[in-house]
Design a protein around this motif. Structure first.
Motif, PDB file in Angstrom:
ATOM      1  N   MET A   1      -3.598   1.129  -3.866  1.00 40.60           N
ATOM      2  CA  MET A   1      -2.463   0.277  -4.254  1.00 40.60           C
ATOM      3  C   MET A   1      -2.781  -0.435  -5.550  1.00 40.60           C
ATOM      4  O   MET A   1      -3.717  -0.078  -6.227  1.00 40.60           O
ATOM      5  N   CYS A   2      -2.082  -1.372  -5.815  1.00 41.07           N
ATOM      6  CA  CYS A   2      -2.203  -2.003  -7.146  1.00 41.07           C
ATOM      7  C   CYS A   2      -3.594  -2.589  -7.385  1.00 41.07           C
ATOM      8  O   CYS A   2      -4.410  -2.695  -6.480  1.00 41.07           O
ATOM      9  N   ARG A  89       0.736  -1.714 -11.187  1.00 41.02           N
ATOM     10  CA  ARG A  89       1.374  -1.414  -9.906  1.00 41.02           C
ATOM     11  C   ARG A  89       1.414   0.075  -9.562  1.00 41.02           C
ATOM     12  O   ARG A  89       1.782   0.896 -10.402  1.00 41.02           O
ATOM     13  N   SER A  90       1.097   0.353  -8.327  1.00 43.75           N
ATOM     14  CA  SER A  90       1.372   1.654  -7.719  1.00 43.75           C
ATOM     15  C   SER A  90       2.381   1.360  -6.622  1.00 43.75           C
ATOM     16  O   SER A  90       2.026   0.817  -5.574  1.00 43.75           O
ATOM     17  N   ALA A  91       3.644   1.680  -6.861  1.00 45.21           N
ATOM     18  CA  ALA A  91       4.701   1.248  -5.944  1.00 45.21           C
ATOM     19  C   ALA A  91       4.562   1.916  -4.578  1.00 45.21           C
ATOM     20  O   ALA A  91       4.264   3.103  -4.481  1.00 45.21           O
ATOM     21  N   THR A  92       4.764   1.150  -3.537  1.00 44.60           N
ATOM     22  CA  THR A  92       4.800   1.676  -2.176  1.00 44.60           C
ATOM     23  C   THR A  92       6.146   2.368  -1.973  1.00 44.60           C
ATOM     24  O   THR A  92       7.186   1.836  -2.385  1.00 44.60           O
ATOM     25  N   ASN A  95      10.064   0.928  -1.758  1.00 46.98           N
ATOM     26  CA  ASN A  95      10.285  -0.324  -2.476  1.00 46.98           C
ATOM     27  C   ASN A  95      11.032  -0.083  -3.793  1.00 46.98           C
ATOM     28  O   ASN A  95      10.976   1.007  -4.354  1.00 46.98           O
ATOM     29  N   HIS A 117       0.709  -9.368  -5.259  1.00 50.58           N
ATOM     30  CA  HIS A 117       0.339  -8.796  -3.960  1.00 50.58           C
ATOM     31  C   HIS A 117      -0.203  -7.404  -4.175  1.00 50.58           C
ATOM     32  O   HIS A 117       0.486  -6.561  -4.754  1.00 50.58           O
ATOM     33  N   ASN A 118      -1.409  -7.165  -3.723  1.00 50.73           N
ATOM     34  CA  ASN A 118      -1.989  -5.822  -3.682  1.00 50.73           C
ATOM     35  C   ASN A 118      -2.034  -5.416  -2.218  1.00 50.73           C
ATOM     36  O   ASN A 118      -2.761  -6.023  -1.434  1.00 50.73           O
ATOM     37  N   GLY A 119      -1.220  -4.427  -1.862  1.00 45.56           N
ATOM     38  CA  GLY A 119      -1.199  -3.997  -0.471  1.00 45.56           C
ATOM     39  C   GLY A 119       0.159  -3.439  -0.107  1.00 45.56           C
ATOM     40  O   GLY A 119       0.950  -3.080  -0.970  1.00 45.56           O
ATOM     41  N   ALA A 120       0.420  -3.364   1.168  1.00 45.77           N
ATOM     42  CA  ALA A 120       1.708  -2.855   1.645  1.00 45.77           C
ATOM     43  C   ALA A 120       1.912  -3.317   3.072  1.00 45.77           C
ATOM     44  O   ALA A 120       0.947  -3.489   3.823  1.00 45.77           O
ATOM     45  N   CYS A 147      11.498  -5.602  -2.177  1.00 44.90           N
ATOM     46  CA  CYS A 147      10.121  -5.124  -2.227  1.00 44.90           C
ATOM     47  C   CYS A 147       9.286  -6.030  -1.319  1.00 44.90           C
ATOM     48  O   CYS A 147       9.537  -7.249  -1.259  1.00 44.90           O
ATOM     49  N   ASP A 148       8.307  -5.450  -0.602  1.00 42.10           N
ATOM     50  CA  ASP A 148       7.480  -6.274   0.294  1.00 42.10           C
ATOM     51  C   ASP A 148       6.796  -7.417  -0.456  1.00 42.10           C
ATOM     52  O   ASP A 148       6.698  -8.542   0.045  1.00 42.10           O
ATOM     53  N   SER A 149       6.344  -7.157  -1.683  1.00 38.53           N
ATOM     54  CA  SER A 149       5.625  -8.185  -2.445  1.00 38.53           C
ATOM     55  C   SER A 149       6.537  -9.365  -2.782  1.00 38.53           C
ATOM     56  O   SER A 149       6.114 -10.530  -2.727  1.00 38.53           O
TER      57      SER A 149
HETATM   58  N1  GLN Z   1       3.644  -2.833  -1.866  1.00 39.04           N
HETATM   59  C1  GLN Z   1       3.687  -3.392  -3.177  1.00 39.04           C
HETATM   60  C2  GLN Z   1       4.617  -2.619  -4.097  1.00 39.04           C
HETATM   61  O1  GLN Z   1       5.245  -1.701  -3.723  1.00 39.04           O
HETATM   62  C3  GLN Z   1       2.310  -3.488  -3.791  1.00 39.04           C
HETATM   63  C4  GLN Z   1       1.793  -2.126  -4.076  1.00 39.04           C
HETATM   64  C5  GLN Z   1       0.352  -2.037  -4.339  1.00 39.04           C
HETATM   65  O2  GLN Z   1      -0.504  -2.843  -3.980  1.00 39.04           O
HETATM   66  N2  GLN Z   1       0.085  -0.929  -4.871  1.00 39.04           N
HETATM   67  O3  GLN Z   1       4.706  -2.936  -5.230  1.00 39.04           O
END
Ligand code: GLN
Length: 263
Positions: A1-2, A89-92, A95, A117-120, A147-149
């Motif tokens: 993720m990000c 960012r690597s989009a989940t 989102n 936020h880094n995660g999902a 978006c979750d973040s």
């Molecule tokens: N879930 C978040 C998003 O889609 C953060 C993604 C991430 O940590 N890569 O942007």
């Protein structure tokens, strides 16, 4: 993720902080070394920084890769700051895209906050009625993206506006959300004078003493998803912790006690 990073210390250019280190955030956009989820971070980027005497940060964000942005290199070369928060960012899946979904997220026009936020979160759109329902409708409508973040930021901001300390606001949100949905929540928050961050499912490191001190004066602190060079001094923050740091002070790491664990 990000991947994300926050810095507090003597003013440096954004270029010195993000581009010049051999494994800097700029390079982490296509070649992260410790990323556990996803491969590249090309779905957006953002940099937020504070100018002297102004408590409200400025942001530069884009919905594409940081290396393709026509303005980033120029702005990074000429902008100096002693307080910065940046993310790639690597989009989940599922989102929203675009600059509005790229961290850092901010508060209102006279608030000092920057958040990432880094995660999902798994299935957040359906499962977060509990904590999200505690937000006023206006706060939900003010979210910058679907978006979750952005939702996590809404939950954190609501607590900050209620008077919570930054580390406390992050810890409460991680605990409350983790009880309802599985997810990874490495959160990062600054007001330009302090930084708070959680390690909840992904990597997090702290380094004191960057840039190398040129003389007496406050020592810089970096909190980042992964080290941006191989110099000594990077310390890994244990998963399930919250770290808080103020300019010049040693960072403090505490466990986040919760009934569930990061996934
Ligand atoms: N879930 C978040 C998003 O889609 C953060 C993604 C991430 O940590 N890569 O942007």
């Amino acid at each position: 993720m990000c991947r994300h990073l926050a810095f507090l210390g003597p003013p440096v250019t954004l270029r010195a902080l993000l581009v010049e280190p051999p494994w800097g955030l700029y390079r982490q956009a296509w070649a992260p070394r410790m990323q556990r989820h996803g491969t590249v971070n090309a779905d957006g980027f953002g940099v937020g920084w504070y100018a002297p005497g102004d408590p409200v940060p400025a942001r530069l964000r884009g919905g594409g890769p940081i290396w393709g942005d026509p303005s980033f290199a120029d702005v990074a070369r000429v902008t100096r700051s002693g307080a910065v928060l940046a993310a790639v960012r690597s989009a989940t899946a599922g989102n929203a895209g675009g600059p509005g979904a790229a961290a850092p997220f901010a508060g209102g026009p006279d608030e000092p906050w920057l958040f990432s936020h880094n995660g999902a979160l798994t299935d957040w759109g359906r499962s977060l009625d509990g904590p999200a329902g505690a937000l006023p409708v206006a706060a939900l409508l003010a979210l910058e993206a679907r978006c979750d973040s952005a939702l996590l930021w809404g939950l954190v901001l609501h607590r900050l506006r209620g008077g919570a300390e930054p580390g406390e606001a992050l810890t409460e949100v991680v605990r409350e959300v983790a009880e309802r949905v599985p997810g990874r929540m490495n959160l990062l928050l600054t007001d330009g004078r302090t930084v708070a961050a959680t390690a909840w499912g992904d990597t997090l490191f702290v380094r004191r003493g960057w840039p190398p001190p040129a003389g007496p004066g406050p020592v810089g602190t970096v909190i980042a998803s992964e080290p941006f060079d191989d110099a000594p001094g990077w310390e890994e923050v244990p998963d399930g912790s919250v770290v808080t740091a103020a300019a010049g002070d040693a960072p403090r790491v505490r466990p986040i006690t919760a009934t569930t664990v990061p996934v």
